[in-house]
Design an enzyme around this catalytic site. Structure first.
Site, PDB file in Angstrom:
ATOM      1  N   GLY A  30       0.797  -1.237   0.000  1.00 25.31           N
ATOM      2  CA  GLY A  30       0.000   0.000   0.000  1.00 25.31           C
ATOM      3  C   GLY A  30       0.827   1.285   0.000  1.00 25.31           C
ATOM      4  O   GLY A  30       2.066   1.260   0.003  1.00 25.31           O
ATOM      5  N   LYS A  34       5.181   2.720   1.026  1.00 30.70           N
ATOM      6  CA  LYS A  34       6.174   3.352   0.148  1.00 30.70           C
ATOM      7  C   LYS A  34       6.381   4.837   0.463  1.00 30.70           C
ATOM      8  O   LYS A  34       7.470   5.356   0.318  1.00 30.70           O
ATOM      9  CB  LYS A  34       5.806   3.137  -1.326  1.00 30.70           C
ATOM     10  CG  LYS A  34       4.562   3.838  -1.787  1.00 30.70           C
ATOM     11  CD  LYS A  34       4.395   3.688  -3.279  1.00 30.70           C
ATOM     12  CE  LYS A  34       3.219   4.509  -3.734  1.00 30.70           C
ATOM     13  NZ  LYS A  34       2.634   4.125  -4.956  1.00 30.70           N
ATOM     14  N   HIS A 262      -5.493  14.195  17.107  1.00 33.10           N
ATOM     15  CA  HIS A 262      -4.411  15.187  17.038  1.00 33.10           C
ATOM     16  C   HIS A 262      -4.688  16.448  17.869  1.00 33.10           C
ATOM     17  O   HIS A 262      -3.815  16.922  18.591  1.00 33.10           O
ATOM     18  CB  HIS A 262      -4.159  15.623  15.592  1.00 33.10           C
ATOM     19  CG  HIS A 262      -3.999  14.489  14.623  1.00 33.10           C
ATOM     20  ND1 HIS A 262      -3.384  13.317  14.938  1.00 33.10           N
ATOM     21  CD2 HIS A 262      -4.378  14.372  13.323  1.00 33.10           C
ATOM     22  CE1 HIS A 262      -3.379  12.513  13.882  1.00 33.10           C
ATOM     23  NE2 HIS A 262      -3.982  13.130  12.892  1.00 33.10           N
TER      24      HIS A 262
HETATM   25  C1  BG6 Z   1      -4.283  12.514   9.300  1.00 35.38           C
HETATM   26  C2  BG6 Z   1      -5.667  12.767   8.770  1.00 35.38           C
HETATM   27  O1  BG6 Z   1      -4.340  11.868  10.536  1.00 35.38           O
HETATM   28  O2  BG6 Z   1      -3.614  13.763   9.447  1.00 35.38           O
HETATM   29  C3  BG6 Z   1      -5.627  13.523   7.468  1.00 35.38           C
HETATM   30  O3  BG6 Z   1      -6.321  11.506   8.578  1.00 35.38           O
HETATM   31  C4  BG6 Z   1      -4.813  14.788   7.619  1.00 35.38           C
HETATM   32  O4  BG6 Z   1      -6.935  13.841   7.024  1.00 35.38           O
HETATM   33  C5  BG6 Z   1      -3.460  14.475   8.243  1.00 35.38           C
HETATM   34  O5  BG6 Z   1      -4.642  15.346   6.327  1.00 35.38           O
HETATM   35  C6  BG6 Z   1      -2.703  15.742   8.555  1.00 35.38           C
HETATM   36  O6  BG6 Z   1      -1.407  15.395   8.960  1.00 35.38           O
HETATM   37  P1  BG6 Z   1      -0.186  16.388   8.723  1.00 35.38           P
HETATM   38  O7  BG6 Z   1       0.961  15.700   9.372  1.00 35.38           O
HETATM   39  O8  BG6 Z   1      -0.044  16.547   7.244  1.00 35.38           O
HETATM   40  O9  BG6 Z   1      -0.579  17.656   9.389  1.00 35.38           O
END
Ligand code: BG6
Length: 513
Positions: A30, A34, A262
């Site tokens: 997937g 990569k 997050h």
């Molecule tokens: C992911 C989400 O956990 O975090 C995505 O599923 C989002 O939708 C991404 O784009 C954002 O991560 P970063 O590290 O690019 O801020």
């Protein structure tokens, strides 16, 4: 206690090399493998952090053998490397790659995997750490873990030690009930300290730096409370839309995708109490304690405290941006939110009365994530009429991305005979100060999982509390459907209602970020 001393020290520094490990990646054909996993493992190898004995086994349905997997990684990853030296190193690294193909629900697959591991670990079986990375859709977690258990692949060779570990990615369920069910299924095979739940935000340098900034410096902590802090804003804005992930996003929406994990993780690091040590459980205990202090919302409070939005069509500088409902794979009447702004309070001694404003969205004005701590105004100004010309408050900004760093704004006298005040900022950018080649977020997490350090991984009680807080919000939105869903133009800073949310408290989003 150390007092005044002269000279510059290098400070505390700890970087450990991974022990000999077998890393098995499920979903190895997937995208994540990569894009992130193999480049990150290569990064560890390049920086001397991967043990020589380490082997990486890809496992997926796609039919490949060791050679064709190495060839695929050569095509997918080697070409992205900049220097010949790196390419040569990558050639050596690919000798560590192996492959087993098969369906995730078939006994035969685990039989093949077992023999492969046995062959590779040879007589080192007891010494080897084993990390299984589940880079598959979440609905396969249970099947894979049950099969690993049945094949004896997660049995601990040394009683009392934890050297068989399973890494899983979010989503960890989609509400309280499903998350609890997932935990029960994982616990029927694994112990909690064998489970490594990833939130990649925890491994971002600037997010990790929050704890250093707060607890390795004397100057911030005394001010870090409701006596001196007026409000805290956390923004994670993305300029991209849902891209090719509409299938997943339609089931998820922004609150599940970004807030439940997050955003809450960052909030906890900014607001939690000092842990008594830097070990995984002390830190994780404080995070959960903080989550427990967040004031939950009644039905009316949900409407008052949350704004959910969805992006619409826009044309900027000749470039057309689709509306969310026109994205491929999205329902024409979809009520999935692509933006959320929220106001919340933390009911404890430190934060009583301080509003926290959180917002995140897709297709916003720019990609930028930051935590801004705005301090209170000074109690009395000795500089003229403070009512008509209030002094700007101090703002401490932790820039999470893209320009990782920290800045502090303060007032200073402008040079000249008159008494004029100017607002200055003291900035530091990671890229200006440290080597740019930092271990990336996935590399950090893979290294920690091999080392058995769970500090940057999410514990089950965190997830369950986060869902407990947000599930009522999700349920109410589900009932409301399109009612109260606010639309915003792609490329803007979100719906107007999000501005009102903060303006009602006398504040303003920091859109100049
Ligand atoms: C992911 C989400 O956990 O975090 C995505 O599923 C989002 O939708 C991404 O784009 C954002 O991560 P970063 O590290 O690019 O801020």
């Amino acid at each position: 206690m150390a007092g005044i001393s002269c000279g510059l020290g290098n400070g505390f520094c700890q970087e450990l090399i991974a022990p000999a490990s077998t890393v098995v990646i499920f979903g190895a054909s997937g995208d994540l493998t990569k894009r992130k996993l193999i480049p990150s493992l290569f990064g560890l190898y390049k920086n001397g952090l991967l043990n020589d004995e380490t082997k990486i086994i890809g496992c997926a349905r796609t039919k490949m053998d060791d050679e064709s997997f190495r060839e695929k990684m050569n095509n997918d990853v080697r070409g992205t490397l900049k220097s010949q030296k790196e390419k040569d190193l990558f050639d050596l690294f690919t000798r560590k790659l192996f492959y087993v193909s098969g369906g995730y629900g078939e006994d035969e697959t685990y039989g093949k995997l077992s023999s492969k591991i046995e062959q590779l670990e040879a007589e080192k079986y007891e010494e080897m750490v084993r990390v299984y990375y589940l880079s598959t859709p979440a609905n396969l977690y249970e099947t894979i873990v049950k099969n690993l258990g049945a094949a004896g692949l997660v049995d601990e060779p040394v009683p009392g030690e934890t050297s068989r570990r399973v890494i899983i990615e979010k989503p960890f369920g989609f509400d309280s009930e499903s998350a609890n069910k997932l935990d029960q299924e994982l616990w029927s095979v694994l112990k909690e300290d064998q489970i490594y739940r990833i939130d990649h935000y925890l491994a971002k340098e600037t997010v990790q730096n929050i704890l250093m900034l707060r607890f390795a410096n004397m100057i911030f902590e005394p001010l870090w409370n409701n006596k001196y802090i007026d409000n805290i804003q956390i923004t994670v804005s993305e300029s991209i839309g849902v891209e090719h992930r509409a299938g997943f996003y339609e089931q998820s929406g922004l609150l599940r995708d970004m807030f439940q994990n997050h955003m809450l993780v960052m909030l906890c690091l900014v607001a939690m109490e000092p842990p008594n040590s830097f070990d995984a459980n002390s830190i994780r205990n404080e995070k959960v304690k903080l989550l427990n202090s967040i004031r939950s919302w009644s039905t009316d409070d949900i409407n008052e405290s949350f704004v959910r939005g969805q992006y619409t069509y826009s044309k900027q500088d000749g470039e057309e941006k689709y509306a969310y409902r026109d994205e491929e794979g999205v329902d024409k009447g979809s009520t999935t939110e692509t933006f959320v702004a929220a106001k919340l309070f933390i009911d404890n001694w430190r934060w009583k009365g301080v509003p926290f404003f959180l917002r995140s969205g897709k297709r916003l004005a720019k990609r930028s994530s930051e935590i801004a701590i705005t301090f209170k105004e000074i109690p009395h100004s000795i500089f003229g009429n403070s009512d008509s010309q209030p002094l700007s408050p101090n703002v401490l900004v932790l820039n999470v991305q893209p320009d990782e760093g920290v800045s502090l704004s303060f007032n200073a006298k402008k040079p000249g005979p008159k008494l004029c005040m100017g607002n200055l900022s003291m900035d530091f950018k990671y890229s200006d100060v440290f080597d740019a080649d930092n271990t990336d977020a996935y590399g950090r997490l893979l290294l920690d999982s091999m080392l058995g350090d769970q500090t940057l991984f999410i514990r089950s009680d965190f997830i369950s509390k986060a869902w407990e807080l947000l599930t009522p919000v999700l349920k109410q939105w589900e009932k409301q459907g399109e009612d109260k869903l606010k639309f915003y133009s792609s490329g803007s800073w979100g719906p107007r209602a999000a501005d009102s949310l903060i303006e009602k408290c006398g504040g303003k989003w920091r859109n100049d970020i």
